[in-house]
Write a protein that holds these residues in place. Structure first.
Motif: not given
Length: 774
Positions: A430-455
């Motif tokens: 749980n805490y590992l996922l939390m750190l990863a989510c926060v890092g991804v959100t702060l690093g990518f900042r837009t849904t377009e970039k997160i969408g590339n990874a998500y896809g």
């Protein structure tokens, strides 16, 4: 080792002291000891989930599934079209081409593939990558741990089935898989990869869902900057992960009605936009618009597939969550509400964009009518939180399954719901996922970039699921070859096309899910590889029957009162750490039980079929071996203390052993066992007298044995836990030394020990250390 009798009923009774007559079927009275000798091939089988539940229950589950299963795919309209047109719309008909692609993709993958095909490949009601792998492992002997037992086929969920001469294709593939070491490693690696990608979904789903929902506030106020949106998203994500310890039962189910409201909102809004702006987008039903879209945009159309595939997010979660419902209930809810609502949502957005091309990067909130904007925004944020919750819970379940099959380090599994099976919480993950989510959100900042990874994560998991499904269609379902070819040509081709598109965006964020997958696969591989090495070491150095007899007759050993439970992972035989123990402590408890915790390749093992006992000769030593069998979704010690269950089942075994031997003696010639009788004395009276005398002697022996066990139980239970320090052998290469001495040791020292995993009481635990040179 002496032969012993399987506890044929395996019947767990709450009132164990009541004498209840038993009926022992003759086919279970085997005179071999599969806990010491390697079993032969165990052909596998498969039981398709029945539809015998009452319709009232099915409809109730269908309604309940709306708020639990479809959160991810239900919130995909927030970001899918915006990710498809990040640079704006160049031609008005491109909207029709994209809408047509979305309509047919939703129909082919979530609806046709998952709801009507993949859901049928459940493992006694449970789904997910490990469910598919377990089906293959049960049908073909492809597991890498040599712990198979012939008695496993008696577990009711196994449902074994022998191939016949008409099933040559299935038998041929099964034989090839069993003989190929590469195939076994490949299947396990593919399962690990799929699991790692699902864990990656657990990172990206909260990021993109919450960020997309919170981003809608920009339409209401111009003072809301991108930085503020990102930090609000981070705050919501941290809050979401902090409440995970309360369990999905309290977090997700409390807000389940909100998703029903969400689907109504997007359906009504879609209808409104469809009739108000441009009903002619209904032409997108014609697939020729897809061809025109590719002709007009060529490479850019192919690249845009990486955004379009986001409309299918949550399809794998739909399969993974089937264990809480029934196949038919999910089929009803998908067809009656979810699929139509999502189709209407995308159609409404397309109608709006057909008249307002300039809003292609954010069509969802731009198309919301003013009077219902704020209610929609609030419901969207709550729906995104619920969608994230569903995927996080699914990630915990995948970790639990990996742990059960020896593919993940020991972590704490907390079962958070007594009402709903399978609801678990894993604090470390749980805490590992939390750190990863926060890092991804702060690093990518837009849904377009997160969408590339998500896809990337979404398509990889879909492709692996299809690969496993083809094996199941051939080996287990024995489907017609034309159906298999049709599936590969239609579904397989579509998924490979999408896979090629997301791979193109590898350097634009697509590398991140692969990085997560490589990290988790490395952890899983390190643990599983050394786990198998340890098992083979114990198998090669197990205590021989001759050595055990020497210990039994050695006068230097004293017997002390009490029951000793010795834990080991070895299923076949007595582990070498026992020899190390008696070499240092020349004392044995009055009753000793060697316990092996084993995970079967099935989702659940009924409690009454969990314990499998064997005797260890000589009988007066009072030593038993026990395999405790769990499914990969079963909770340990979920009903009563483990040691109490163990003693009660051991009493049942002793009684059944007496009854079984008596039946065999009555049905066979007992003259060799009782001594040669004179031919003249073979008359009815002598036979009856001898049988009564033998029965009385055995009954007295049984009562004495149970009395010894009860006295040992009253004297106290000691739990002996083996602490194995593994080191690479002197002749090991540099790679093996790094794997064992550094990587595995680091994981083992920084994660929980076995006594914490099995909830062994500290005040009655004794650790026995031994070094294994691997």
């Amino acid at each position: 080792m002496a032969t012993a009798i399987l506890d044929s009923e395996n019947c767990i009774r709450e009132e164990s002291k009541k004498e209840i007559p038993r009926i022992i079927s003759s086919h279970k009275l085997r005179r071999h000891d599969s806990l010491d000798v390697e079993s032969g091939e165990i052909p596998g089988g498969y039981r398709r989930l029945g539809s015998d539940a009452p319709w009232s229950v099915i409809f109730y589950l269908a309604l309940q599934s709306i708020g639990i299963v479809y959160g991810d795919i239900g919130t995909s309209p927030l970001y899918t079209i915006g990710s498809t047109f990040p640079n704006g719309i160049k031609h008005n008909d491109d909207i029709l081409g994209v809408l047509s692609l979305i309509l047919y993709t939703l129909t082919l993958i979530p609806l046709l593939k998952y709801v009507f095909i993949v859901l049928r490949a459940n493992d006694n009601g449970d789904g997910g990558t490990f469910a598919l792998y377990s089906l293959i492992c049960r049908h073909a002997k492809v597991g890498l741990i040599p712990s198979q037992e012939a008695e496993d086929r008696d577990v009711s969920n196994f449902q074994l089935e022998l191939p016949n001469n008409r099933l040559r294709r299935a038998s041929w593939l099964k034989s090839k898989l069993e003989k190929s070491k590469f195939a076994k490693y490949f299947l396990l690696s593919a399962t690990m990869l799929g699991t790692s990608m699902v864990i990656g979904d657990g990172v990206f789903t909260p990021c993109i869902s919450v960020l997309s929902a919170v981003g809608g506030i920009k339409e209401a106020t111009s003072t809301m900057t991108e930085d503020r949106i990102v930090w609000i998203t981070v705050a919501i994500l941290i809050f979401l992960f902090m409440i995970q310890r309360f369990g999905t039962d309290k977090v997700g189910y409390s807000f389940a009605p909100i998703l029903s409201v969400w689907f109504i909102f997007i359906a009504v809004t879609g209808l409104y936009n469809f009739f108000r702006h441009d009903p002619t987008v209904i032409k997108a039903i014609n697939p020729l618009y897809i061809i025109d879209y590719f002709k007009r945009n060529k490479k850019e159309a192919w690249i845009s597939l990486g955004g379009i595939i986001l409309c299918t997010t949550g399809s794998e979660a739909l399969f993974a969550d089937v264990g809480h419902f029934t196949v038919r209930s999910i089929q009803i809810s998908m067809c009656a509400l979810i699929y139509p609502s999502i189709i209407l949502a995308y159609t409404g957005q397309a109608s709006f964009l057909h008249k307002h091309n300039e809003f292609g990067s954010d069509p969802f909130f731009k198309s919301i009518p003013g009077p219902i904007y704020w209610p929609t925004f609030v419901v969207a944020v709550l729906a995104a939180i619920i969608a994230s919750q569903s995927m996080i819970s699914g990630t915990f379940s995948m970790v639990q399954q990996s742990l059960s099959l020896g593919c993940f380090p020991r972590v704490k599994i907390v079962h958070t719901s007594a009402k709903y099976e399978g609801q678990v919480y894993v604090p470390e993950v749980n805490y590992l996922l939390m750190l990863a989510c926060v890092g991804v959100t702060l690093g990518f900042r837009t849904t377009e970039k997160i969408g590339n990874a998500y896809g990337m994560a979404v398509v990889f998991v879909m492709t692996l699921t299809s690969s496993f499904l083809v094996l199941i269609m051939i080996m287990i379902w024995k489907s017609h070859i034309l159906l298999i070819i049709s599936y590969v040509l239609v579904i397989g081709t579509v998924e490979l096309l999408y896979l090629s598109s997301v791979l193109y965006k590898f350097d634009q964020g697509g590398y991140l899910p692969l990085a997560f997958a490589i990290f988790f696969m490395a952890v899983m591989y390190i643990w599983n590889d050394v786990y198998r090495m340890k098992y083979h070491y114990e198998l090669d150095h197990k205590v021989s029957p001759e050595k055990l007899k020497e210990i039994a007759v050695d006068t230097n050993f004293c017997r002390i009162p009490g029951l000793a439970v010795f834990y080991s992972e070895l299923v076949h035989g007595i582990p070498p750490i026992f020899k190390h123990y008696v070499a240092n402590i020349p004392a044995l408890h009055s009753v000793l039980v060697f316990v092996s915790i084993k995970s079967l390749p099935i989702s659940k093992v009924r409690v009454e079929e969990r314990f499998l006992f064997r005797r260890v000769q000589p009988n007066d030593l009072n030593v038993f071996r026990c395999v405790v069998r769990y499914g990969y979704t079963d909770a340990h010690n979920e009903q009563e203390p483990f040691e109490k269950m163990l003693v009660e089942r051991l009493k049942e075994f002793i009684k059944d052993d007496f009854m079984s031997s008596t039946m065999i003696c009555n049905n066979q010639d007992c003259s060799e066992k009782e001594g040669e009788t004179d031919e003249a004395s073979v008359n009815g009276d002598n036979v009856v007298e001898d049988a009564i005398r033998v029965d009385n002697e055995k009954k007295e022996a049984m009562e004495r044995e149970i009395e010894v066990l009860e006295k040992a139980w009253d004297a106290g239970v000691v739990h002996l836990v083996g602490e194995h320090e593994v080191v690479a052998g002197k002749r090991a290469g540099i790679g093996k030394r790094i794997l064992i001495n550094y990587a595995y040791t680091f994981l083992e020292r920084n994660l929980r020990q076995s006594n914490k995993v099995f909830d062994i009481p500290r005040e009655r635990m004794l650790k026995v250390g031994m070094t294994y040179d691997l």
